[in-house]
Write a protein that holds these residues in place. Structure first.
Motif, PDB file in Angstrom:
ATOM      1  N   ARG A 133      -3.200  41.324  -7.056  1.00 49.23           N
ATOM      2  CA  ARG A 133      -4.563  41.514  -7.562  1.00 49.23           C
ATOM      3  C   ARG A 133      -5.001  42.964  -7.421  1.00 49.23           C
ATOM      4  O   ARG A 133      -4.854  43.571  -6.366  1.00 49.23           O
ATOM      5  N   SER A 134      -5.579  43.502  -8.491  1.00 47.72           N
ATOM      6  CA  SER A 134      -6.026  44.893  -8.483  1.00 47.72           C
ATOM      7  C   SER A 134      -7.183  45.116  -7.518  1.00 47.72           C
ATOM      8  O   SER A 134      -7.374  46.219  -7.019  1.00 47.72           O
ATOM      9  N   ASP A 135      -7.950  44.080  -7.235  1.00 48.35           N
ATOM     10  CA  ASP A 135      -9.092  44.232  -6.335  1.00 48.35           C
ATOM     11  C   ASP A 135      -8.700  44.120  -4.862  1.00 48.35           C
ATOM     12  O   ASP A 135      -9.552  44.160  -3.988  1.00 48.35           O
ATOM     13  N   ASP A 136      -7.402  44.012  -4.567  1.00 44.72           N
ATOM     14  CA  ASP A 136      -6.927  43.915  -3.188  1.00 44.72           C
ATOM     15  C   ASP A 136      -6.285  45.204  -2.685  1.00 44.72           C
ATOM     16  O   ASP A 136      -5.652  45.199  -1.637  1.00 44.72           O
ATOM     17  N   ASP A 137      -6.440  46.318  -3.412  1.00 44.14           N
ATOM     18  CA  ASP A 137      -5.893  47.557  -2.867  1.00 44.14           C
ATOM     19  C   ASP A 137      -6.762  47.983  -1.685  1.00 44.14           C
ATOM     20  O   ASP A 137      -7.931  47.607  -1.594  1.00 44.14           O
ATOM     21  N   PRO A 138      -6.206  48.738  -0.733  1.00 45.75           N
ATOM     22  CA  PRO A 138      -6.932  49.054   0.505  1.00 45.75           C
ATOM     23  C   PRO A 138      -8.307  49.693   0.306  1.00 45.75           C
ATOM     24  O   PRO A 138      -9.249  49.360   1.023  1.00 45.75           O
ATOM     25  N   VAL A 139      -8.439  50.589  -0.642  1.00 45.46           N
ATOM     26  CA  VAL A 139      -9.736  51.238  -0.873  1.00 45.46           C
ATOM     27  C   VAL A 139     -10.749  50.215  -1.390  1.00 45.46           C
ATOM     28  O   VAL A 139     -11.895  50.154  -0.919  1.00 45.46           O
ATOM     29  N   ALA A 140     -10.340  49.394  -2.344  1.00 39.59           N
ATOM     30  CA  ALA A 140     -11.241  48.372  -2.888  1.00 39.59           C
ATOM     31  C   ALA A 140     -11.616  47.353  -1.815  1.00 39.59           C
ATOM     32  O   ALA A 140     -12.764  46.897  -1.758  1.00 39.59           O
ATOM     33  N   VAL A 141     -10.676  47.004  -0.949  1.00 38.93           N
ATOM     34  CA  VAL A 141     -10.956  46.044   0.123  1.00 38.93           C
ATOM     35  C   VAL A 141     -12.016  46.603   1.068  1.00 38.93           C
ATOM     36  O   VAL A 141     -12.956  45.902   1.448  1.00 38.93           O
ATOM     37  N   GLU A 142     -11.873  47.865   1.435  1.00 42.40           N
ATOM     38  CA  GLU A 142     -12.876  48.477   2.306  1.00 42.40           C
ATOM     39  C   GLU A 142     -14.254  48.470   1.652  1.00 42.40           C
ATOM     40  O   GLU A 142     -15.263  48.187   2.303  1.00 42.40           O
ATOM     41  N   ARG A 143     -14.309  48.756   0.350  1.00 41.91           N
ATOM     42  CA  ARG A 143     -15.592  48.724  -0.365  1.00 41.91           C
ATOM     43  C   ARG A 143     -16.165  47.316  -0.380  1.00 41.91           C
ATOM     44  O   ARG A 143     -17.366  47.111  -0.208  1.00 41.91           O
ATOM     45  N   ARG A 144     -15.301  46.320  -0.606  1.00 38.07           N
ATOM     46  CA  ARG A 144     -15.770  44.935  -0.642  1.00 38.07           C
ATOM     47  C   ARG A 144     -16.270  44.486   0.722  1.00 38.07           C
ATOM     48  O   ARG A 144     -17.284  43.784   0.819  1.00 38.07           O
ATOM     49  N   LEU A 145     -15.578  44.870   1.788  1.00 32.36           N
ATOM     50  CA  LEU A 145     -16.037  44.505   3.137  1.00 32.36           C
ATOM     51  C   LEU A 145     -17.373  45.181   3.452  1.00 32.36           C
ATOM     52  O   LEU A 145     -18.267  44.560   4.027  1.00 32.36           O
ATOM     53  N   LYS A 146     -17.521  46.435   3.045  1.00 32.21           N
ATOM     54  CA  LYS A 146     -18.782  47.152   3.268  1.00 32.21           C
ATOM     55  C   LYS A 146     -19.903  46.482   2.468  1.00 32.21           C
ATOM     56  O   LYS A 146     -20.994  46.240   2.994  1.00 32.21           O
ATOM     57  N   ALA A 147     -19.627  46.156   1.207  1.00 32.25           N
ATOM     58  CA  ALA A 147     -20.625  45.478   0.373  1.00 32.25           C
ATOM     59  C   ALA A 147     -20.973  44.118   0.969  1.00 32.25           C
ATOM     60  O   ALA A 147     -22.147  43.715   0.986  1.00 32.25           O
ATOM     61  N   TYR A 148     -19.973  43.416   1.476  1.00 35.19           N
ATOM     62  CA  TYR A 148     -20.216  42.125   2.104  1.00 35.19           C
ATOM     63  C   TYR A 148     -21.178  42.282   3.282  1.00 35.19           C
ATOM     64  O   TYR A 148     -22.162  41.572   3.399  1.00 35.19           O
ATOM     65  N   ARG A 149     -20.876  43.217   4.162  1.00 34.56           N
ATOM     66  CA  ARG A 149     -21.704  43.399   5.360  1.00 34.56           C
ATOM     67  C   ARG A 149     -23.135  43.802   5.008  1.00 34.56           C
ATOM     68  O   ARG A 149     -24.087  43.352   5.640  1.00 34.56           O
ATOM     69  N   GLU A 150     -23.284  44.641   3.994  1.00 38.09           N
ATOM     70  CA  GLU A 150     -24.611  45.138   3.635  1.00 38.09           C
ATOM     71  C   GLU A 150     -25.411  44.141   2.804  1.00 38.09           C
ATOM     72  O   GLU A 150     -26.625  44.021   2.981  1.00 38.09           O
ATOM     73  N   GLN A 151     -24.750  43.453   1.876  1.00 41.04           N
ATOM     74  CA  GLN A 151     -25.480  42.623   0.920  1.00 41.04           C
ATOM     75  C   GLN A 151     -25.304  41.129   1.139  1.00 41.04           C
ATOM     76  O   GLN A 151     -26.242  40.367   0.945  1.00 41.04           O
ATOM     77  N   THR A 152     -24.109  40.697   1.513  1.00 45.53           N
ATOM     78  CA  THR A 152     -23.839  39.267   1.589  1.00 45.53           C
ATOM     79  C   THR A 152     -24.154  38.682   2.953  1.00 45.53           C
ATOM     80  O   THR A 152     -24.679  37.573   3.038  1.00 45.53           O
ATOM     81  N   ALA A 153     -23.855  39.392   4.014  1.00 45.11           N
ATOM     82  CA  ALA A 153     -24.119  38.860   5.351  1.00 45.11           C
ATOM     83  C   ALA A 153     -25.581  38.422   5.523  1.00 45.11           C
ATOM     84  O   ALA A 153     -25.837  37.379   6.139  1.00 45.11           O
ATOM     85  N   PRO A 154     -26.574  39.140   4.983  1.00 43.60           N
ATOM     86  CA  PRO A 154     -27.963  38.664   5.114  1.00 43.60           C
ATOM     87  C   PRO A 154     -28.213  37.306   4.438  1.00 43.60           C
ATOM     88  O   PRO A 154     -29.151  36.600   4.806  1.00 43.60           O
ATOM     89  N   VAL A 155     -27.377  36.946   3.477  1.00 43.01           N
ATOM     90  CA  VAL A 155     -27.521  35.652   2.811  1.00 43.01           C
ATOM     91  C   VAL A 155     -27.309  34.523   3.818  1.00 43.01           C
ATOM     92  O   VAL A 155     -27.968  33.477   3.738  1.00 43.01           O
ATOM     93  N   LEU A 156     -26.430  34.738   4.772  1.00 43.10           N
ATOM     94  CA  LEU A 156     -26.187  33.730   5.809  1.00 43.10           C
ATOM     95  C   LEU A 156     -27.485  33.422   6.546  1.00 43.10           C
ATOM     96  O   LEU A 156     -27.832  32.244   6.741  1.00 43.10           O
ATOM     97  N   ALA A 157     -28.219  34.444   6.928  1.00 39.54           N
ATOM     98  CA  ALA A 157     -29.494  34.239   7.623  1.00 39.54           C
ATOM     99  C   ALA A 157     -30.491  33.502   6.729  1.00 39.54           C
ATOM    100  O   ALA A 157     -31.244  32.638   7.204  1.00 39.54           O
ATOM    101  N   TRP A 158     -30.476  33.811   5.439  1.00 39.48           N
ATOM    102  CA  TRP A 158     -31.382  33.159   4.487  1.00 39.48           C
ATOM    103  C   TRP A 158     -31.134  31.649   4.472  1.00 39.48           C
ATOM    104  O   TRP A 158     -32.073  30.852   4.507  1.00 39.48           O
ATOM    105  N   TYR A 159     -29.855  31.248   4.441  1.00 42.22           N
ATOM    106  CA  TYR A 159     -29.524  29.821   4.456  1.00 42.22           C
ATOM    107  C   TYR A 159     -29.709  29.208   5.839  1.00 42.22           C
ATOM    108  O   TYR A 159     -30.074  28.029   5.949  1.00 42.22           O
ATOM    109  N   GLU A 160     -29.470  29.972   6.894  1.00 41.12           N
ATOM    110  CA  GLU A 160     -29.697  29.440   8.248  1.00 41.12           C
ATOM    111  C   GLU A 160     -31.162  29.054   8.426  1.00 41.12           C
ATOM    112  O   GLU A 160     -31.467  28.043   9.059  1.00 41.12           O
ATOM    113  N   GLN A 161     -32.064  29.834   7.837  1.00 35.59           N
ATOM    114  CA  GLN A 161     -33.491  29.501   7.917  1.00 35.59           C
ATOM    115  C   GLN A 161     -33.789  28.171   7.235  1.00 35.59           C
ATOM    116  O   GLN A 161     -34.789  27.519   7.541  1.00 35.59           O
TER     117      GLN A 161
END
Length: 187
Positions: A133-161
């Motif tokens: 997969r083209s989206d699994d190269d190391p640079v893209a993975v780091e970007r996806r993990l950063k995006a996850y932490r910044e944008q997606t992780a707060p979604v967990l709190a939204w559903y926990e509420q």
């Protein structure tokens, strides 16, 4: 039953979502799969999403909601859906809630796949060699993990509420994790 799978890239959402959807007899909506398919078929959506997707950035909320809206009206989605990687931002969570409410439905359970970063990086490196997969190269993975932490992780709190989150320890064999998912869902 509408179930949302949350967790970082490489947490096993795709694998476990496929097992769960088959067991429940409902479709799995995996935005990544839909986008990769559109890219492969060179559709208008695929062309628009390719540059964003390959860079590892998240696809825009309006594009994701359009995909979900189109999929939810299909008859096979009438009994429920396993949402895999669909809700990645608070606006997407609100959008999915609105789309489901329009059908008299709601997210019944959110399964959060809890995996340490080192395990995630190891899984993605392995997946890249197997799937290419083209989206699994190391640079893209780091970007996806950063995006996850910044944008997606707060979604967990939204559903926990809302009291619908079940944490799944997502290390071990595929079968062990599937057992935890089965126990969490009750099916």
């Amino acid at each position: 039953m509408d179930i949302l799978l949350l967790g970082p890239p490489g947490a096993g959402k795709g694998t476990q979502g496929a097992i769960l959807a088959e067991r429940l007899g409902i479709p799995k909506f995996a935005t990544g799969d839909l986008i990769r398919d559109a890219i492969a078929r060179k559709t208008k959506l695929g062309q628009a999403a390719k540059a964003v997707y390959d860079s590892g950035a998240l696809v825009a909320d309006d594009l994701i909601m359009g995909i979900v809206r189109e999929e939810l009206i299909k008859p096979e989605a009438g009994r429920g859906v396993v949402f895999d990687g669909v809700v990645r931002t608070i606006p997407q969570a609100e959008g999915v809630a609105g789309l489901l409410a329009g059908q008299g439905r709601q997210i019944d359970k959110v399964l959060f796949f809890d995996v340490p970063d080192q395990e995630i990086l190891s899984r993605i490196a392995k997946r890249r060699t197997v799937e290419g997969r083209s989206d699994d190269d190391p640079v893209a993975v780091e970007r996806r993990l950063k995006a996850y932490r910044e944008q997606t992780a707060p979604v967990l709190a939204w559903y926990e509420q809302r009291g619908v989150v079940i944490r799944i320890p997502a290390t071990g064999t595929v079968e062990e994790i599937a057992g935890r998912v089965r126990d969490a869902v009750g099916a």
